[in-house]
Design a protein around this motif. Structure first.
Motif, PDB file in Angstrom:
ATOM      1  N   PHE A   1       0.913  -1.410   0.057  1.00  0.00           N
ATOM      2  CA  PHE A   1       0.198   0.238  -0.038  1.00  0.00           C
ATOM      3  C   PHE A   1       0.493   1.020   0.183  1.00  0.00           C
ATOM      4  CE2 PHE A   1      -2.960  -2.622   1.204  1.00  0.00           C
ATOM      5  CZ  PHE A   1      -4.402  -2.561   0.927  1.00  0.00           C
ATOM      6  N   ASP A   2       2.148   1.160   1.318  1.00  0.00           N
ATOM      7  CA  ASP A   2       2.897   2.404   0.857  1.00  0.00           C
ATOM      8  C   ASP A   2       3.783   2.176  -0.374  1.00  0.00           C
ATOM      9  OD1 ASP A   2       3.765   4.397   0.802  1.00  0.00           O
ATOM     10  OD2 ASP A   2       4.484   4.228   3.922  1.00  0.00           O
TER      11      ASP A   2
ATOM     12  N   ARG B   1       2.088   8.471   0.444  1.00  0.00           N
ATOM     13  CA  ARG B   1       0.933   9.192   1.310  1.00  0.00           C
ATOM     14  C   ARG B   1      -0.473   9.117   0.917  1.00  0.00           C
ATOM     15  NH1 ARG B   1       0.499   9.928   4.608  1.00  0.00           N
ATOM     16  NH2 ARG B   1       0.350  12.411   5.651  1.00  0.00           N
ATOM     17  N   GLY B   2      -0.805   9.626   0.145  1.00  0.00           N
ATOM     18  CA  GLY B   2      -2.760   8.995   0.292  1.00  0.00           C
ATOM     19  C   GLY B   2      -2.762   8.890  -1.298  1.00  0.00           C
TER      20      GLY B   2
ATOM     21  N   HIS C   1      -1.463   5.161  -1.606  1.00  0.00           N
ATOM     22  CA  HIS C   1      -2.626   4.351  -0.738  1.00  0.00           C
ATOM     23  C   HIS C   1      -3.856   3.881  -2.008  1.00  0.00           C
ATOM     24  CE1 HIS C   1      -0.275   5.951   3.060  1.00  0.00           C
ATOM     25  NE2 HIS C   1      -0.037   5.646   2.799  1.00  0.00           N
ATOM     26  N   GLN C   2      -4.462   5.543  -2.477  1.00  0.00           N
ATOM     27  CA  GLN C   2      -5.653   4.867  -2.790  1.00  0.00           C
ATOM     28  C   GLN C   2      -4.660   3.957  -4.730  1.00  0.00           C
ATOM     29  OE1 GLN C   2      -8.513   6.096  -2.243  1.00  0.00           O
ATOM     30  NE2 GLN C   2      -9.140   5.282  -3.745  1.00  0.00           N
TER      31      GLN C   2
END
Lengths: 455, 137
Positions: free
Chosen positions: A82-83, A226-227, A230-231
């Motif tokens: 995810f990261d 960051r997000g 992750h997205q």
């Protein structure tokens, strides 16, 4: 070694790079995950666990899996994690530990103000769509053009701070929106910013070449994409779950969602992943730039005079298209490094410790090219769950213990200090000894924290 | 009936079970559990709201999308959420509102990077439903 005969369906052998002590710390479930990866199409021998390996989603954290595009090999969003491009930048200085200790509280407090950190923090930059596209396509090159960092920073970063052929059109609108306000932020959890003293040198020549001197202080930045990253990972996990079904790939664990490298779903992910990689490279450079500003203010000298030069910047969650010699022949493979660091001959390798324990600068080796697809460990790895750490430790106690040891720590939330207590992690020094003895990366310098900023 | 509880199952991350008499209540309680990880929800009043409409492939897929969307909306709008109203139609269409206030590190705990598929499931119980959710931190 885990020979492929140990489990039906394994196409290749798996190798765990660990001494007895490190092996005892690796859960059985993590080893089973490694054998799952050995079952996937196009996997190239061997699938590897590093000594810091621990259970992860699909692939263990601290593992490497390579796949051949010419043998129906796959690329996996699940195996990259995810990261995307969670990684480390190390910045040297000509400041002595004594000089930094004299201003340590001011440095920590000013850094805490300068670098947005912790969940709920606001980024200082607001990018429009064109600017964000620039970051995603050009990474650190975009940042330098905007006045963050200099050309030497680019030259001292894996991939020169930007993977080519990143395509923002392959990134969802939701991911783009998450990326607009988060550039130049540290995040939370195990991410950190540290001032570290060089306490031991093991390779004088490499240390000198990279500007590292015993008794001097370095800055280490550990964070990711960051997000936005992750997205992208979340979006492509769904796409790859369907792709696996579409292309008839039998998944031993649905968290290993993947697509053939030579498919639209595979290449779309690779292009989107590169956007997150580039975002993260730019993120760490912008934080580096602001840290230089903090040091200029506190020491009333220009950062060049303070010798705040990038030693190196690299990723430890990434998928790369690389050439490796396999059975005597050069082959192009897609190497997934999840919680693993690139270790190419004579290039710097950075391994982060847990809060309050040492981090390390090492040197990549030819042995790693032959044994581990040019890879080594990435950090300490957790030994205790966050829940258990919170029950066992008090954030304030951890803080005062660290201050008694002459270290100053600031965190956005005191509870994070309990979660991230040094005792909740494996012994990073033991992991370093293992990779050094195995020859997959060699010790150059030990770095011990003086000041810590946690998200 | 408990709204949710956490289990010490994951070394690096967090796993919870949420409960509800109906799918709507289950989705609301799962969201409460998620944000209890991220922030101190007792300090997050209902000052702002975000409307969310989603269509999932099935009820499990919808729960995954709902929680993932909340993570994204929280970051995009710089909000912490503490209260949720969920309506589910035709078994896979969600119409919801998340309520909360401006995010601030003072109220923040830890960032959840993503909802994972590890043990992710919805099960029928004697008095409703339970959902198992693991979060990457």
């Amino acid at each position: 070694m885990l020979p492929k005969a140990v489990r039906p369906g394994m196409r290749v052998n798996a190798v765990i790079l660990a001494n007895k002590q490190a092996l005892e710390m690796i859960e059985d479930e993590a080893i089973e995950q490694l054998t799952n990866v050995a079952m996937l199409p196009g996997v190239v021998e061997p699938v590897l666990a590093m000594p810091d390996a621990h259970w992860g989603y699909g692939l263990p954290m601290g593992a490497v899996g390579a796949f051949d595009p010419n043998d129906n090999g796959i690329i996996s969003s699940g195996m990259t994690g995810f990261d995307i491009n969670c990684g480390i930048n190390l910045i040297s200085s000509n400041l002595s530990a004594a000089a930094v200790r004299a201003k340590l509280r001011e440095l920590v407090n000013n850094s805490f103000k300068a670098i947005p950190c912790g969940v709920g923090s606001k980024g200082k930059l607001r990018l429009n769509k064109d600017e964000l596209n620039g970051v995603l396509k050009y990474g650190m090159k975009w940042a330098v053009q905007q006045g963050y960092g200099v050309q030497e920073d680019i030259e001292r970063t894996e991939e020169n701070g930007a993977m080519e052929e990143a395509d923002p059109n392959k990134v969802s609108d939701l991911a783009l929106r998450r990326g607009m306000d988060q550039l130049g932020t540290l995040g939370s959890g195990n991410h950190f910013l540290e001032f570290q003293e060089v306490t031991e040198i093991f390779d004088e020549e490499a240390a000198k070449k990279w500007g590292i001197e015993k008794g001097k202080v370095c800055i280490m930045v550990h964070c990711g994409s960051r997000g936005l990253g992750h997205q992208i990972a979340t979006d492509y996990l769904k796409i790859h779950e369907k792709a696996a079904e579409k292309y008839g790939i039998k998944l031993p664990d649905k968290q290993l969602a993947c697509a053939p490298i030579n498919s639209a779903e595979g290449q779309d992910y690779f292009k989107a992943m590169k956007c997150a990689v580039n975002y993260s490279f730019a993120n760490r450079l912008i934080i580096t730039h602001w840290m230089r500003g903090v040091f200029e203010h506190v020491f009333d000298q220009k950062w060049r005079e303070l010798g705040l030069n990038t030693v190196y910047g690299l990723a430890h969650n990434i998928c790369k298209q690389e050439k490796h010699i396999i059975n005597g022949k050069e082959r192009e493979v897609y190497v997934h490094r999840k919680g693993a660091t690139r270790s190419f001959p004579d290039l710097p390798v950075l391994i982060a410790g847990s809060m309050g324990t040492s981090s390390w600068l090492l040197k990549g080796t030819y042995e790693a090219m032959g044994l581990t697809f040019g890879s080594t460990a990435h950090g300490a790895g957790r030994a205790m769950s966050r829940e258990a750490a919170i029950k066992k430790f008090w954030g304030n106690n951890i803080k005062s213990e660290m201050e008694k040891a002459g270290r100053i720590v600031r965190a956005a939330n005191i509870k994070v200090l309990a979660e991230e207590a040094p005792q909740a992690y494996k012994d990073v020094d033991a992991i370093i000894e293992t990779v050094h003895e195995a020859g997959v990366s060699l010790k150059v310098a030990k770095l011990v924290p003086l000041g810590v900023i946690k998200g | 009936m408990k709204a949710f509880e956490f289990f010490d199952d994951l070394t690096s991350d967090a796993l919870f079970k949420a409960y509800g008499k109906t799918y709507e209540e289950l989705f609301e309680n799962a969201a409460r559990a998620l944000f209890s990880l991220i922030c101190d929800t007792s300090k997050v009043p209902d000052r702002y709201s975000v409307a969310i409409k989603l269509e999932g492939e099935n009820i499990e897929g919808l729960l995954y999308d709902w929680l993932s969307q909340l993570l994204a909306e929280s970051e995009i709008n710089a909000l912490f959420f503490s209260n949720f109203r969920v309506t589910i139609n035709e078994g896979n269409k969600l119409d919801a509102v998340a309520y909360g206030s401006r995010a601030s590190p003072r109220m923040g705990k830890v960032q959840v990077k993503a909802i994972t598929k590890y043990k992710f499931s919805i099960e029928k119980t004697d008095d409703g439903f339970s959902a198992t959710v693991s979060c990457d931190i």
